[in-house]
Design an enzyme around this catalytic site. Structure first.
Site, PDB file in Angstrom:
ATOM      1  N   TYR A  18      50.766  80.660  89.704  1.00 11.31           N
ATOM      2  CA  TYR A  18      50.805  79.250  89.321  1.00 11.31           C
ATOM      3  C   TYR A  18      52.210  78.641  89.422  1.00 11.31           C
ATOM      4  O   TYR A  18      52.363  77.433  89.277  1.00 11.31           O
ATOM      5  CB  TYR A  18      50.330  79.085  87.868  1.00 11.31           C
ATOM      6  CG  TYR A  18      48.910  79.512  87.634  1.00 11.31           C
ATOM      7  CD1 TYR A  18      47.850  78.674  87.957  1.00 11.31           C
ATOM      8  CD2 TYR A  18      48.612  80.757  87.074  1.00 11.31           C
ATOM      9  CE1 TYR A  18      46.537  79.061  87.734  1.00 11.31           C
ATOM     10  CE2 TYR A  18      47.309  81.154  86.849  1.00 11.31           C
ATOM     11  CZ  TYR A  18      46.267  80.300  87.184  1.00 11.31           C
ATOM     12  OH  TYR A  18      44.976  80.683  86.969  1.00 11.31           O
ATOM     13  N   HIS A  23      51.070  71.418  88.467  1.00  9.40           N
ATOM     14  CA  HIS A  23      50.865  71.493  87.019  1.00  9.40           C
ATOM     15  C   HIS A  23      52.032  72.178  86.311  1.00  9.40           C
ATOM     16  O   HIS A  23      52.170  72.075  85.095  1.00  9.40           O
ATOM     17  CB  HIS A  23      49.569  72.281  86.752  1.00  9.40           C
ATOM     18  CG  HIS A  23      48.692  71.708  85.680  1.00  9.40           C
ATOM     19  ND1 HIS A  23      48.790  70.417  85.199  1.00  9.40           N
ATOM     20  CD2 HIS A  23      47.669  72.273  84.977  1.00  9.40           C
ATOM     21  CE1 HIS A  23      47.870  70.218  84.261  1.00  9.40           C
ATOM     22  NE2 HIS A  23      47.180  71.325  84.105  1.00  9.40           N
ATOM     23  N   ASN A  72      46.116  74.670  78.690  1.00 10.65           N
ATOM     24  CA  ASN A  72      45.200  74.072  77.717  1.00 10.65           C
ATOM     25  C   ASN A  72      45.334  74.661  76.322  1.00 10.65           C
ATOM     26  O   ASN A  72      44.714  74.183  75.380  1.00 10.65           O
ATOM     27  CB  ASN A  72      43.743  74.223  78.188  1.00 10.65           C
ATOM     28  CG  ASN A  72      43.485  73.475  79.481  1.00 10.65           C
ATOM     29  OD1 ASN A  72      44.355  72.803  80.017  1.00 10.65           O
ATOM     30  ND2 ASN A  72      42.282  73.588  79.983  1.00 10.65           N
ATOM     31  N   ASP A  97      53.646  67.361  83.809  1.00 12.43           N
ATOM     32  CA  ASP A  97      53.204  66.624  84.988  1.00 12.43           C
ATOM     33  C   ASP A  97      52.351  65.440  84.547  1.00 12.43           C
ATOM     34  O   ASP A  97      51.727  65.469  83.500  1.00 12.43           O
ATOM     35  CB  ASP A  97      52.393  67.543  85.905  1.00 12.43           C
ATOM     36  CG  ASP A  97      51.163  68.122  85.210  1.00 12.43           C
ATOM     37  OD1 ASP A  97      51.324  68.734  84.129  1.00 12.43           O
ATOM     38  OD2 ASP A  97      50.045  67.947  85.722  1.00 12.43           O
ATOM     39  N   ASN A 118      45.489  67.892  79.118  1.00 11.68           N
ATOM     40  CA  ASN A 118      44.949  68.886  78.176  1.00 11.68           C
ATOM     41  C   ASN A 118      46.032  69.657  77.425  1.00 11.68           C
ATOM     42  O   ASN A 118      45.832  70.046  76.271  1.00 11.68           O
ATOM     43  CB  ASN A 118      44.011  69.851  78.900  1.00 11.68           C
ATOM     44  CG  ASN A 118      42.725  69.164  79.317  1.00 11.68           C
ATOM     45  OD1 ASN A 118      42.267  68.239  78.662  1.00 11.68           O
ATOM     46  ND2 ASN A 118      42.147  69.610  80.425  1.00 11.68           N
TER      47      ASN A 118
END
Length: 195
Positions: A18, A23, A72, A97, A118
């Protein structure tokens, strides 16, 4: 205890898969801040990676934190960090972001709702308040009919990657300005830049 200190949290997802996603731009900004402070990230008992440094020799102390949880579930580590360092939520800066801001722009705001983010929603839920500062780094809207969830979990495109270092620099400057000069002065400086 150092009264002139701020908790700065960069949102993202953990792990190398990631690391370059849109994100994760909040964590990219924290890497820039840690480089400036020559402060290495270390594992912390709040389920976060933490680096501590100052903005300049006599400047405010910044506690830079990247939660090890998924985006989240950012609220638990953030609430634990605030408790551990005895920092008031008003001295929390969350870097994240933002789909509703064009790429290559940033906005600074204090308070309000989650705006569909979230990670921010979970922080508000865990703390019981939204009264903290956000540095919202624009990533723009997905092209065509691409789902937002897919878009944010993709890496920046090649044209975006060419500009990205400037955005990370501006966002890191914004964090330092908030801590050093105050929210209003930072907003005046960085919102004018974006026009």
């Amino acid at each position: 205890m150092d009264t002139n200190q701020w908790l700065v949290v960069g949102l993202g997802n953990p792990g190398p898969d990631y690391a370059s996603n849109r994100h994760n731009v909040g964590q990219m900004v924290l890497a820039e801040l840690a480089d400036r402070a020559r402060a290495p990230f270390k594992s912390h008992k709040t389920n976060s990676m933490v680096a501590e440094g100052r903005t300049g020799l006599e400047g405010p102390r910044l506690i830079l934190a990247k939660p090890n949880s998924f985006m989240n579930l950012s609220g638990g580590p953030v609430a634990a960090l605030l408790r551990f360092y005895k920092i008031d939520p008003e001295r929390l800066i969350v870097v994240h972001d933002e789909l509703d801001i064009p790429f290559d722009r940033l906005k600074i705001k204090k308070g309000g709702g989650a705006g569909g983010h979230n990670g921010v929603r979970d922080i508000i839920s865990a703390m019981g308040t939204g009264d903290f500062v956000r540095v919202r780094v624009g990533i723009g809207r997905p092209p065509g009919r691409q789902a937002s969830a897919d878009f944010v979990l993709r890496d920046f495109g090649s044209a975006e990657r060419a500009v990205l270092p400037n955005i990370l620099t501006d966002a890191a400057d914004a964090v330092e300005s908030i801590a050093r000069d105050g929210l209003t002065a930072a907003q005046l400086r960085f919102h004018t830049l974006a026009e």
